[in-house]
Design an enzyme around this catalytic site. Structure first.
Site, PDB file in Angstrom:
ATOM      1  N   PHE A 110      43.267  38.904  45.195  1.00 53.51           N
ATOM      2  CA  PHE A 110      42.648  39.991  45.944  1.00 53.51           C
ATOM      3  C   PHE A 110      41.562  39.389  46.816  1.00 53.51           C
ATOM      4  O   PHE A 110      40.544  38.902  46.321  1.00 53.51           O
ATOM      5  CB  PHE A 110      42.037  41.061  45.044  1.00 53.51           C
ATOM      6  CG  PHE A 110      41.411  42.165  45.841  1.00 53.51           C
ATOM      7  CD1 PHE A 110      42.197  43.182  46.367  1.00 53.51           C
ATOM      8  CD2 PHE A 110      40.054  42.175  46.114  1.00 53.51           C
ATOM      9  CE1 PHE A 110      41.627  44.181  47.142  1.00 53.51           C
ATOM     10  CE2 PHE A 110      39.478  43.179  46.887  1.00 53.51           C
ATOM     11  CZ  PHE A 110      40.277  44.188  47.400  1.00 53.51           C
ATOM     12  N   ASP A 141      37.261  31.466  47.305  1.00 51.14           N
ATOM     13  CA  ASP A 141      36.759  32.825  47.518  1.00 51.14           C
ATOM     14  C   ASP A 141      35.849  33.169  46.343  1.00 51.14           C
ATOM     15  O   ASP A 141      36.306  33.572  45.280  1.00 51.14           O
ATOM     16  CB  ASP A 141      37.930  33.802  47.618  1.00 51.14           C
ATOM     17  CG  ASP A 141      37.474  35.232  47.857  1.00 51.14           C
ATOM     18  OD1 ASP A 141      36.273  35.525  47.664  1.00 51.14           O
ATOM     19  OD2 ASP A 141      38.324  36.076  48.207  1.00 51.14           O
ATOM     20  N   LYS A 182      29.243  40.215  48.972  1.00 43.31           N
ATOM     21  CA  LYS A 182      28.769  41.126  47.937  1.00 43.31           C
ATOM     22  C   LYS A 182      27.317  40.871  47.558  1.00 43.31           C
ATOM     23  O   LYS A 182      26.410  41.358  48.218  1.00 43.31           O
ATOM     24  CB  LYS A 182      29.708  41.081  46.727  1.00 43.31           C
ATOM     25  CG  LYS A 182      31.112  41.609  47.057  1.00 43.31           C
ATOM     26  CD  LYS A 182      31.919  41.887  45.835  1.00 43.31           C
ATOM     27  CE  LYS A 182      33.357  42.297  46.172  1.00 43.31           C
ATOM     28  NZ  LYS A 182      33.459  43.548  46.934  1.00 43.31           N
TER      29      LYS A 182
END
Length: 449
Positions: free
Chosen positions: A186, A271, A300
């Site tokens: 994801f 990531d 984030k």
């Protein structure tokens, strides 16, 4: 077990050794902020909440399926809804709120910049971006930063950089570059990113898709190496797969990926948008196995839960392939984002939050492992990040999360019967124990039905 009282809290704030071995204690960041009356949520939605939910349902696109709680404020690891009920936040906005809600250090940084200037665009220099990228590069052990806004933008930017590097440095033939990714990944929901997702809910009816990606099983270094050819420019991986249910690969996997990519002259892109910045007990999840990728993708928590901040971080021999006009963002690197991002980096530089995530994560996982065989099939994760597989014969993950909501705990399900816990790193030891107990009581109740 009931929520800890204010009296208990006053005597139970954990003392954690700082990076130099000195004891540190936080009045705001690292307390549970609990009361008996407020910790347990109401079982039904209040009229005010119902009205707000109706407004959102009527006028906001239905691309999410939220639990029925309307949050109005937050403090530390806890949030309060519009009716005044309090909840322990065990999602932390998918790790965007690693440092807690209303963190005073981050709020002070944001307020100070709000009164000066918030946006100039990269058409001009501003006095906040230089200090931010310098500090972030130092934290990552790299020398260059490409600032963006969202995690998906960081991934898209990383893909562009890898392709440009492949054509301009490696010498791949035009339009032939390919990137290897892992099954179960994801990385976001843009058109290019979903082109290499195997989640049909993200892909269905959104094609045609972007070519140039090859998918191999996650955790299988041999399959990854077999997929590499002369046109491969990068391997893009999550060091720990978050959306898949906090899937941790074998300890030998990332070191093998690093060795393979180096030997084949292929970039290794990590990531770390969810796994990075303290969540796993280290600055980056790659640190847990002593691996340094060519590019870090960050987001984030980099914005402290206040503003969207993301970045691609690497050395100039890779990021230096970009030239003026080839990539950009109106808001990327804006002064407000840079000021908050710098404060985040400075907090991480102390090592205090990484240590808390390590110590409290061990406590969380020990408690969760005690539930295996009592409604839980398996527990995975590192640090303050856990994926919990619920026995599907007992209940789907959504139902478990709804029951936890009624007990004053916010969590999120994924892939049917898996739930995830990722409280802010400022959560207290008392909070962690209380969260595990709420899950135990929910599973016990479901088993009795």
């Amino acid at each position: 077990m009931t929520a800890p009282t204010d009296s208990a809290r006053a005597h139970s704030t954990p003392t954690i050794a700082g990076p130099a071995g000195t004891a540190t204690q936080k009045e705001h960041d690292m307390t549970s902020n609990l009361t008996n009356a407020q910790a347990v949520a109401a079982a039904s939605v209040s009229p005010a909440a119902a009205d707000l939910i109706a407004q959102e349902s009527a006028h906001a696109a239905h691309n999410y399926h939220p639990l029925e709680v309307v949050v109005a404020s937050g403090d530390g690891a806890w949030v309060t809804d519009v009716a005044g009920h309090r909840y322990l936040d065990c999602l932390a906005a998918y790790s965007a709120v690693n440092f807690g809600h209303s963190n005073p250090v981050l709020l002070d940084a944001a307020r100070a910049q709000l009164g000066r200037i918030t946006l100039t665009s990269r058409a001009f220099y501003n006095d906040q971006l230089g200090p931010f990228v310098t500090a972030l590069a130092e934290l990552a052990g790299k020398d260059m930063v490409l600032p963006m806004n969202t995690g998906a933008e960081a991934v898209e930017s990383g893909i562009k950089v890898a392709r440009a590097w492949g054509y301009r440095v490696k010498g791949v033939a035009p339009e032939q570059a390919n990137i290897i990714v892992a099954a179960g990944n994801f990385h976001g929901r843009t058109t290019t990113i979903i082109s290499f997702s195997d989640d049909e809910s993200a892909r269905a009816d959104f094609g045609p898709f972007t070519p140039g990606f090859r998918t191999v099983p996650y955790g299988d270094a041999a399959a990854l190496e077999a997929a590499i050819d002369e046109n491969t420019v990068a391997v893009l991986l999550e060091p720990i797969q978050g959306e898949a249910g906090i899937v941790v690969p074998p300890a030998t996997y990332l070191p093998a990926v690093r060795e393979i990519t180096t030997r084949h002259n292929v970039l290794f892109i990590a990531d770390e948008i969810q796994s990075g910045l303290g969540r796993t007990g280290s600055t980056f999840a790659c640190d847990l196995v002593g691996v340094v990728p060519d590019l870090y993708l960050l987001g984030k928590a980099l914005g402290g839960g206040i503003v969207p901040v993301s970045a691609v971080v690497g050395n100039s021999d890779v990021l230096g392939v970009l030239h003026p006009g080839e990539h950009g963002s109106t808001f990327g690197g804006n002064p407000l984002a840079a000021a908050v991002g710098l404060a985040v980096v400075q907090m991480l530089a102390t090592g205090e939050y990484q240590q808390r995530a390590t110590e409290l994560g061990a406590r969380l996982h020990a408690g969760l492992r005690g539930l295996i065989g009592h409604g839980v099939i398996a527990v995975r994760g590192v640090g303050l990040w856990a994926g919990i597989d619920i026995d599907p014969a007992l209940a789907p993950g959504r139902e478990v999360c709804e029951a936890l909501l009624e007990r004053g705990l916010l969590a999120k399900d994924t892939h049917g019967s898996t739930i995830r816990l990722a409280p802010p790193i400022v959560v207290s030891a008392e909070d962690v124990d209380w969260a595990v107990e709420q899950l135990r009581l929910v599973l016990e109740g479901l088993g009795a039905q």
